[in-house]
Design a protein around this motif. Structure first.
Motif, PDB file in Angstrom:
ATOM      1  N   VAL A 183       0.849  -1.191   0.000  1.00 13.41           N
ATOM      2  CA  VAL A 183       0.000   0.000   0.000  1.00 13.41           C
ATOM      3  C   VAL A 183       0.881   1.235   0.000  1.00 13.41           C
ATOM      4  O   VAL A 183       1.781   1.372   0.829  1.00 13.41           O
ATOM      5  CB  VAL A 183      -0.941   0.008   1.220  1.00 13.41           C
ATOM      6  CG1 VAL A 183      -1.767   1.284   1.249  1.00 13.41           C
ATOM      7  CG2 VAL A 183      -1.843  -1.216   1.186  1.00 13.41           C
ATOM      8  N   ARG A 184       0.647   2.119  -0.974  1.00 14.76           N
ATOM      9  CA  ARG A 184       1.354   3.400  -1.049  1.00 14.76           C
ATOM     10  C   ARG A 184       0.297   4.491  -1.042  1.00 14.76           C
ATOM     11  O   ARG A 184      -0.565   4.532  -1.904  1.00 14.76           O
ATOM     12  CB  ARG A 184       2.200   3.501  -2.311  1.00 14.76           C
ATOM     13  CG  ARG A 184       2.960   4.832  -2.390  1.00 14.76           C
ATOM     14  CD  ARG A 184       3.668   5.038  -3.708  1.00 14.76           C
ATOM     15  NE  ARG A 184       4.690   4.035  -3.923  1.00 14.76           N
ATOM     16  CZ  ARG A 184       5.055   3.622  -5.127  1.00 14.76           C
ATOM     17  NH1 ARG A 184       4.478   4.111  -6.204  1.00 14.76           N
ATOM     18  NH2 ARG A 184       5.997   2.727  -5.270  1.00 14.76           N
ATOM     19  N   ASN A 185       0.359   5.352  -0.038  1.00 17.99           N
ATOM     20  CA  ASN A 185      -0.616   6.445   0.101  1.00 17.99           C
ATOM     21  C   ASN A 185      -2.048   5.929   0.097  1.00 17.99           C
ATOM     22  O   ASN A 185      -2.943   6.531  -0.493  1.00 17.99           O
ATOM     23  CB  ASN A 185      -0.421   7.492  -0.994  1.00 17.99           C
ATOM     24  CG  ASN A 185       0.947   8.133  -0.941  1.00 17.99           C
ATOM     25  OD1 ASN A 185       1.486   8.368   0.136  1.00 17.99           O
ATOM     26  ND2 ASN A 185       1.526   8.397  -2.098  1.00 17.99           N
ATOM     27  N   GLY A 186      -2.265   4.784   0.743  1.00 21.61           N
ATOM     28  CA  GLY A 186      -3.603   4.223   0.852  1.00 21.61           C
ATOM     29  C   GLY A 186      -4.091   3.468  -0.367  1.00 21.61           C
ATOM     30  O   GLY A 186      -5.204   2.961  -0.378  1.00 21.61           O
ATOM     31  N   VAL A 187      -3.257   3.368  -1.411  1.00 25.89           N
ATOM     32  CA  VAL A 187      -3.659   2.695  -2.653  1.00 25.89           C
ATOM     33  C   VAL A 187      -2.865   1.405  -2.806  1.00 25.89           C
ATOM     34  O   VAL A 187      -1.637   1.420  -2.723  1.00 25.89           O
ATOM     35  CB  VAL A 187      -3.398   3.619  -3.872  1.00 25.89           C
ATOM     36  CG1 VAL A 187      -3.748   2.907  -5.166  1.00 25.89           C
ATOM     37  CG2 VAL A 187      -4.168   4.919  -3.727  1.00 25.89           C
ATOM     38  N   PRO A 188      -3.538   0.256  -3.045  1.00 32.31           N
ATOM     39  CA  PRO A 188      -2.792  -0.985  -3.284  1.00 32.31           C
ATOM     40  C   PRO A 188      -2.022  -0.914  -4.605  1.00 32.31           C
ATOM     41  O   PRO A 188      -2.577  -0.517  -5.630  1.00 32.31           O
ATOM     42  CB  PRO A 188      -3.865  -2.067  -3.354  1.00 32.31           C
ATOM     43  CG  PRO A 188      -5.159  -1.411  -3.071  1.00 32.31           C
ATOM     44  CD  PRO A 188      -4.967   0.063  -3.062  1.00 32.31           C
TER      45      PRO A 188
END
Length: 118
Positions: A57-62
Motif C-alpha cells: 500500500v502506497r498512500n492508501g492505494v494498493p
C-alpha cells in the motif's frame, strides 16, 4: 542482506514475461524475489533486485511491486518498489535515492518524462 544469482527457473519465467538481459549472470536478487513481478524489462550491467511482494500500500492505494516496461542499467533496486513505463532507461541508481529522484522526473501521472542518470 546478501544477494544471489538468479535460478534457472527464475530466468525462464523472466524470459517468458518478455524480459531480457545482456548477461543474466550480472543480475542478482535477494531471497524473496518474485520473477512474476517483472514484465518486459531489459537488464544490462550489474543489477541488484530487492524483494517483491505482490501487493503493498502506497498512500492508501494498493500497488503491485515490481518493474514493468523498463530498461534498467547498473542499478540497485530496493525492496517492494514499483517502476513502470520508463521512456528510455534508469541507469546507475542505488535504491536509497530511487524514489525521491524519480518523483522529481515524473509527470502528473507518475510517468518518467526523461531518462534518469546519476
Amino acid at each position: 542482506m546478501e544477494y544471489r544469482n538468479l535460478l534457472e527457473y527464475e530466468i525462464a519465467q523472466l524470459e517468458a514475461s518478455g524480459c531480457t538481459a545482456t548477461n543474466w549472470n550480472t543480475v542478482s536478487v535477494k531471497d524473496g524475489f518474485n520473477p512474476s513481478c517483472y514484465i518486459r524489462v531489459n537488464f544490462s550491467g550489474n543489477v541488484k533486485l530487492g524483494n517483491t511482494r505482490d501487493l503493498f500500500v502506497r498512500n492508501g492505494v494498493p500497488v503491485r511491486s515490481g518493474i514493468y516496461d523498463a530498461t534498467i542499467h547498473n542499478c540497485e533496486i530496493g525492496d517492494n518498489v514499483h517502476i513502470s513505463k520508463i521512456g528510455e532507461a534508469i541507469a546507475n541508481y542505488r535504491s536509497v535515492i530511487v524514489w525521491q529522484r524519480m518523483r522529481s522526473e515524473c509527470d502528473e501521472r507518475n510517468r518518467l518524462t526523461q531518462p534518469v542518470y546519476i
